[in-house]
Design a protein around this motif. Structure first.
Motif, PDB file in Angstrom:
ATOM      1  N   ARG A  74      -7.040  13.824  25.724  1.00 54.10           N
ATOM      2  CA  ARG A  74      -7.174  14.614  26.956  1.00 54.10           C
ATOM      3  C   ARG A  74      -8.563  14.423  27.570  1.00 54.10           C
ATOM      4  N   GLN A  75      -9.584  14.432  26.729  1.00 52.54           N
ATOM      5  CA  GLN A  75     -10.951  14.243  27.230  1.00 52.54           C
ATOM      6  C   GLN A  75     -11.124  12.855  27.833  1.00 52.54           C
ATOM      7  N   LEU A  76     -10.576  11.834  27.164  1.00 59.10           N
ATOM      8  CA  LEU A  76     -10.652  10.483  27.712  1.00 59.10           C
ATOM      9  C   LEU A  76      -9.938  10.402  29.056  1.00 59.10           C
ATOM     10  N   MET A  77      -8.779  11.017  29.140  1.00 56.28           N
ATOM     11  CA  MET A  77      -8.023  10.992  30.390  1.00 56.28           C
ATOM     12  C   MET A  77      -8.793  11.692  31.505  1.00 56.28           C
ATOM     13  N   THR A  78      -9.440  12.793  31.188  1.00 56.12           N
ATOM     14  CA  THR A  78     -10.243  13.510  32.181  1.00 56.12           C
ATOM     15  C   THR A  78     -11.389  12.633  32.667  1.00 56.12           C
ATOM     16  N   GLN A  79     -12.058  11.947  31.747  1.00 52.02           N
ATOM     17  CA  GLN A  79     -13.154  11.051  32.125  1.00 52.02           C
ATOM     18  C   GLN A  79     -12.649   9.904  32.989  1.00 52.02           C
ATOM     19  N   LEU A  80     -11.510   9.340  32.612  1.00 51.37           N
ATOM     20  CA  LEU A  80     -10.952   8.231  33.370  1.00 51.37           C
ATOM     21  C   LEU A  80     -10.528   8.674  34.772  1.00 51.37           C
ATOM     22  N   GLU A  81      -9.924   9.831  34.867  1.00 53.92           N
ATOM     23  CA  GLU A  81      -9.523  10.330  36.179  1.00 53.92           C
ATOM     24  C   GLU A  81     -10.739  10.605  37.059  1.00 53.92           C
ATOM     25  N   ALA A  82     -11.808  11.094  36.462  1.00 53.91           N
ATOM     26  CA  ALA A  82     -13.041  11.314  37.221  1.00 53.91           C
ATOM     27  C   ALA A  82     -13.601   9.981  37.706  1.00 53.91           C
ATOM     28  N   GLU A  83     -13.505   8.965  36.878  1.00 53.96           N
ATOM     29  CA  GLU A  83     -14.000   7.639  37.255  1.00 53.96           C
ATOM     30  C   GLU A  83     -13.210   7.081  38.432  1.00 53.96           C
ATOM     31  N   ILE A  84     -11.917   7.309  38.434  1.00 54.51           N
ATOM     32  CA  ILE A  84     -11.082   6.840  39.540  1.00 54.51           C
ATOM     33  C   ILE A  84     -11.546   7.481  40.850  1.00 54.51           C
ATOM     34  N   GLN A  85     -11.945   8.736  40.793  1.00 57.45           N
ATOM     35  CA  GLN A  85     -12.348   9.469  41.988  1.00 57.45           C
ATOM     36  C   GLN A  85     -13.693   9.016  42.540  1.00 57.45           C
ATOM     37  N   LEU A  86     -14.512   8.420  41.695  1.00 53.83           N
ATOM     38  CA  LEU A  86     -15.831   7.994  42.161  1.00 53.83           C
ATOM     39  C   LEU A  86     -15.705   6.796  43.093  1.00 53.83           C
ATOM     40  N   GLU A  87     -16.408   6.827  44.171  1.00 54.45           N
ATOM     41  CA  GLU A  87     -16.358   5.715  45.099  1.00 54.45           C
ATOM     42  C   GLU A  87     -17.233   4.554  44.644  1.00 54.45           C
ATOM     43  N   ASP A  88     -18.378   4.851  44.078  1.00 55.13           N
ATOM     44  CA  ASP A  88     -19.226   3.758  43.633  1.00 55.13           C
ATOM     45  C   ASP A  88     -18.778   3.329  42.245  1.00 55.13           C
ATOM     46  N   GLN A  89     -18.874   2.060  41.956  1.00 53.54           N
ATOM     47  CA  GLN A  89     -18.350   1.525  40.713  1.00 53.54           C
ATOM     48  C   GLN A  89     -19.485   1.093  39.783  1.00 53.54           C
ATOM     49  N   LEU A  90     -20.358   2.014  39.493  1.00 51.46           N
ATOM     50  CA  LEU A  90     -21.408   1.746  38.523  1.00 51.46           C
ATOM     51  C   LEU A  90     -20.778   1.587  37.155  1.00 51.46           C
ATOM     52  N   GLN A  91     -21.309   0.679  36.384  1.00 55.62           N
ATOM     53  CA  GLN A  91     -20.769   0.485  35.043  1.00 55.62           C
ATOM     54  C   GLN A  91     -21.040   1.697  34.191  1.00 55.62           C
ATOM     55  N   ASP A  92     -20.032   2.102  33.474  1.00 55.64           N
ATOM     56  CA  ASP A  92     -20.158   3.201  32.522  1.00 55.64           C
ATOM     57  C   ASP A  92     -19.646   2.688  31.188  1.00 55.64           C
ATOM     58  N   THR A  93     -20.529   2.033  30.436  1.00 54.99           N
ATOM     59  CA  THR A  93     -20.109   1.440  29.176  1.00 54.99           C
ATOM     60  C   THR A  93     -19.701   2.501  28.167  1.00 54.99           C
ATOM     61  N   ASN A  94     -20.225   3.718  28.294  1.00 61.95           N
ATOM     62  CA  ASN A  94     -19.823   4.787  27.379  1.00 61.95           C
ATOM     63  C   ASN A  94     -18.335   5.086  27.514  1.00 61.95           C
ATOM     64  N   LEU A  95     -17.833   5.059  28.734  1.00 60.08           N
ATOM     65  CA  LEU A  95     -16.418   5.313  28.972  1.00 60.08           C
ATOM     66  C   LEU A  95     -15.568   4.229  28.325  1.00 60.08           C
ATOM     67  N   VAL A  96     -15.908   2.978  28.551  1.00 59.30           N
ATOM     68  CA  VAL A  96     -15.157   1.864  27.963  1.00 59.30           C
ATOM     69  C   VAL A  96     -15.263   1.912  26.446  1.00 59.30           C
ATOM     70  N   ASP A  97     -16.444   2.201  25.940  1.00 57.45           N
ATOM     71  CA  ASP A  97     -16.612   2.313  24.491  1.00 57.45           C
ATOM     72  C   ASP A  97     -15.733   3.421  23.919  1.00 57.45           C
ATOM     73  N   GLY A  98     -15.654   4.536  24.629  1.00 62.32           N
ATOM     74  CA  GLY A  98     -14.825   5.642  24.174  1.00 62.32           C
ATOM     75  C   GLY A  98     -13.355   5.274  24.122  1.00 62.32           C
ATOM     76  N   VAL A  99     -12.897   4.537  25.129  1.00 66.27           N
ATOM     77  CA  VAL A  99     -11.495   4.120  25.137  1.00 66.27           C
ATOM     78  C   VAL A  99     -11.255   3.105  24.022  1.00 66.27           C
ATOM     79  N   ASN A 100     -12.188   2.171  23.823  1.00 61.35           N
ATOM     80  CA  ASN A 100     -12.045   1.194  22.734  1.00 61.35           C
ATOM     81  C   ASN A 100     -11.997   1.881  21.372  1.00 61.35           C
TER      82      ASN A 100
END
Length: 88
Positions: free
Chosen positions: A33-59
């Motif tokens: 659920r927490q990962l999904m919340t983070q991912l949904e927040a990322e989708i909403q962001l207009e700028d696409q700054l790298q967030d390696t913590n998010l990718v690391d969390g999903v991995n």
């Protein structure tokens, strides 16, 4: 953007899988659920700054679920690919 639509589609798939109540512990469900919340927040962001913590969390979630819940792990891998396509 196609990558964002793909990511949203994968999140919808993951949500459907969780709604089917696979045998997950409450901490596992909360982690997803927490990962999904983070991912949904990322989708909403207009700028696409790298967030390696998010990718690391999903991995990490892929590694955690791949043995006992391979279907969820496949969906999480697809999410990692969609994030990569978005430049995240």
């Amino acid at each position: 953007m196609p990558a964002r639509r793909e990511l949203q589609a994968q999140l919808d798939t993951l949500r459907e899988q969780l709604d089917k109540n696979p045998p997950l512990s409450e901490p596992e469900r909360e982690n997803l659920r927490q990962l999904m919340t983070q991912l949904e927040a990322e989708i909403q962001l207009e700028d696409q700054l790298q967030d390696t913590n998010l990718v690391d969390g999903v991995n990490l979630a892929v590694e955690r679920f791949e043995v006992d819940h391979p279907t969820i792990a496949v969906t999480l891998r697809n999410i990692v690919q969609a994030l990569g396509s978005m430049g995240i």
